[in-house]
Scaffold this active site. Sequence first.
Site, PDB file in Angstrom:
ATOM      1  N   ASP A   1      -8.534  -8.761   4.130  1.00  0.00           N
ATOM      2  CA  ASP A   1      -8.255  -7.661   5.065  1.00  0.00           C
ATOM      3  C   ASP A   1      -9.312  -7.588   6.160  1.00  0.00           C
ATOM      4  O   ASP A   1     -10.100  -6.649   6.195  1.00  0.00           O
ATOM      5  CB  ASP A   1      -8.184  -6.335   4.298  1.00  0.00           C
ATOM      6  CG  ASP A   1      -7.721  -5.181   5.178  1.00  0.00           C
ATOM      7  OD1 ASP A   1      -7.128  -5.440   6.235  1.00  0.00           O
ATOM      8  OD2 ASP A   1      -7.959  -4.024   4.803  1.00  0.00           O
TER       9      ASP A   1
ATOM     10  N   GLU B   1       0.823  -1.210   0.000  1.00  0.00           N
ATOM     11  CA  GLU B   1       0.000   0.000   0.000  1.00  0.00           C
ATOM     12  C   GLU B   1       0.863   1.268   0.000  1.00  0.00           C
ATOM     13  O   GLU B   1       0.695   2.159   0.813  1.00  0.00           O
ATOM     14  CB  GLU B   1      -0.973  -0.029   1.180  1.00  0.00           C
ATOM     15  CG  GLU B   1      -1.964  -1.174   1.079  1.00  0.00           C
ATOM     16  CD  GLU B   1      -2.987  -1.215   2.190  1.00  0.00           C
ATOM     17  OE1 GLU B   1      -4.104  -1.710   1.940  1.00  0.00           O
ATOM     18  OE2 GLU B   1      -2.675  -0.772   3.313  1.00  0.00           O
TER      19      GLU B   1
ATOM     20  N   GLU C   1     -12.613  -2.379  12.493  1.00  0.00           N
ATOM     21  CA  GLU C   1     -12.610  -1.608  11.255  1.00  0.00           C
ATOM     22  C   GLU C   1     -13.773  -1.977  10.346  1.00  0.00           C
ATOM     23  O   GLU C   1     -14.467  -1.097   9.820  1.00  0.00           O
ATOM     24  CB  GLU C   1     -11.283  -1.814  10.525  1.00  0.00           C
ATOM     25  CG  GLU C   1     -11.188  -1.076   9.206  1.00  0.00           C
ATOM     26  CD  GLU C   1      -9.872  -1.309   8.489  1.00  0.00           C
ATOM     27  OE1 GLU C   1      -9.726  -0.791   7.364  1.00  0.00           O
ATOM     28  OE2 GLU C   1      -8.985  -2.002   9.036  1.00  0.00           O
TER      29      GLU C   1
END
Length: 674
Positions: free
Chosen positions: A360, A281, A388
């Site tokens: 993820d 990333e 998240e």
Amino acid sequence: MDYRMCWLEYRGLPADVAGKLKDWFSSVSILEPGSSVLKDEIRRFSERSIGITPRFYSRPLKKEKYIMVGRLESLPIKLDVNLGEEGFMLRTIEWNGSKILLVTGETKKALVYGIFDLMKRIRLGEDIEKMNVLAKPKAKFRMLNHWDNLDGTIERGYAGNSIFFKDNRIIINQRTKDYARLLASIGINGVVINNVNVKKREVYLIDSIYLKKLKKLADIFREYGIKIYLSINFASPVYLGGLDTADPLDERVARWWREKARGIYDYIPDFGGFLVKADSEFNPGPHMFGRTHAEGANMLARALAPFGGVVIWRAFVYNCLQDWRDYKTDRAKAAYDNFKPLDGQFDDNVIIQIKYGPMDFQVREPVNPLFGGMEKTNQILELQITQEYTGQQIHLCFLGTLWKEILEFDTFAKGEGSYVKRIVDGTLFDRENNGFAGVSNVGDSVNWTGHDLAQANLYAFGRLAWNPDEEIERIVEEWIKLTFGDDEKVLENVSYMLMKSHRTYEKYTTPFGLGWMVNPGHHYGPNPEGYEYSKWGTYHRANWEAIGVDRTSRGTGYTLQYHSPWKEIYDDINTCPEDLLLFFHRVRYDHRLKSGKTLLQTMYDLHFEGVEEVEEFIKKWEELKDRVSPDIFERVKERLHMQLEHAKEWRDVINTYFYRRTGIPDEKGRKIYP
């Protein structure tokens, strides 16, 4: 103090129990130099729970009953036990005319663990007269990863601001010590204090301008058996050292890191090491210089090796510039494809940190095939305690049930019985440096975790990291009793809510392993195509007829990364577990599930059921109005009502999306928006 102490709120014990304990706690023999931490915890518990202030001695006593705390080597009694570095023993014995409760181990941190465990057992009703406990952690590394930034913000944080940083300064106060207490009480032995995405200011954390304050932080955590670690930027030699490269095979770079490591250990002799997010990333890494992950990790590891430090290298590496039109590239395959060929090439003090699933931290993913795929490499299982993708500590979503499923997954890497828990504790492949990492859900909110019931996720992580064989129901019961007391109605209702909550959240969001139907960026709330045409490899490819990515041997080939029989089970739509059906297969909406219902009708049903279950949670919580403290009751009530409104939004958006895609109505005629 403007915060609560979660499960370490020492309340008064019932009078009859406290009365029996007074003789034991009135005199405590601590045969350990520099034992202020032990004394403080015993005193705190005694004064708040029993109502007495103990007297401390540094020698054995002549007394009918007392507690003796000391390392095995310092005890006047010789015991033939093998406890290792962190194991402890609690045992009530008769010696020299006295009844003695022994708290012992081979190191000071073992004594700290033992004291916290003793307090826990007493609060849970165990008889001090019959204490006989021998406990050793299964995994060597039991760590928290904080995604905290120097400015005080927290990436994916939902409980306020950082307890470590503010305005580019390191914070040290009473809460620092109390946090160390909380973590030691659940067996955590390592904390990475800063974000894995190391920005330009955070690069300086390994520099002398911060090391003096980091030393003070490390001194506090050391007293509780906890090492501190730092996330680093792989290109630090360029940003900090003025070099023109960060090539790991350039001797100038290696020398720079050796000197930097020496400087850190001059301040912090027991510094744990580095956590590295590289080539991921947009973070720099060895691939920028034509080098492998092994070459990059080993260079850093050799700088730390003389001091006993480790490099923890994240396996979260994938193509984050994928064209959505590309049907061949599969993000799910990336970690295995990047790291499996390097198995056996990493130094002994390198540990690969692997997310539990291949994507993820979605609501549900299959277990990452790297677990079982790398036999010659140290591995850490990365779990996300912060929510998240699971409701961001607004929604009640207890993750311990999911984590237990992951740990019990049989990889078949060495035949039947090759469980993930046996990989991460090091026993399956005879690896020493293995363990657990949890992305912290902690901030500076009054309850540490934003949602009071989200404390259970932090507690469960620590308990499972210490002993992955522990039953999750027992862990939940412990947390409830330690947090709320012995009220049976509270235990019944909160246990019901926690144990059901992950499946409930899954129902009204993305069942069947679907994932990624969230708003881009902040990842909260429904957006069925929010990531569908992005660069992140996060596609479900829904059309009017079918949904899901074909990851079988006939599609991207992801199933081939698993050992048999899983590769065959996942490859066949008829044997693939239905809760992962849309992760592995592209499925027609009219496909019949084992229930006899179509995929689409089941999707409708689950979303309505999920909302109904949240309504049930609210009723369960309302029944506890006069049984839990008013501030906790009101905070949880508020969040549950927010959860209900957001669950309805999820239900209506997702069901409407599929109805508009297919034109197929709900068989039960419930409200879906045309």
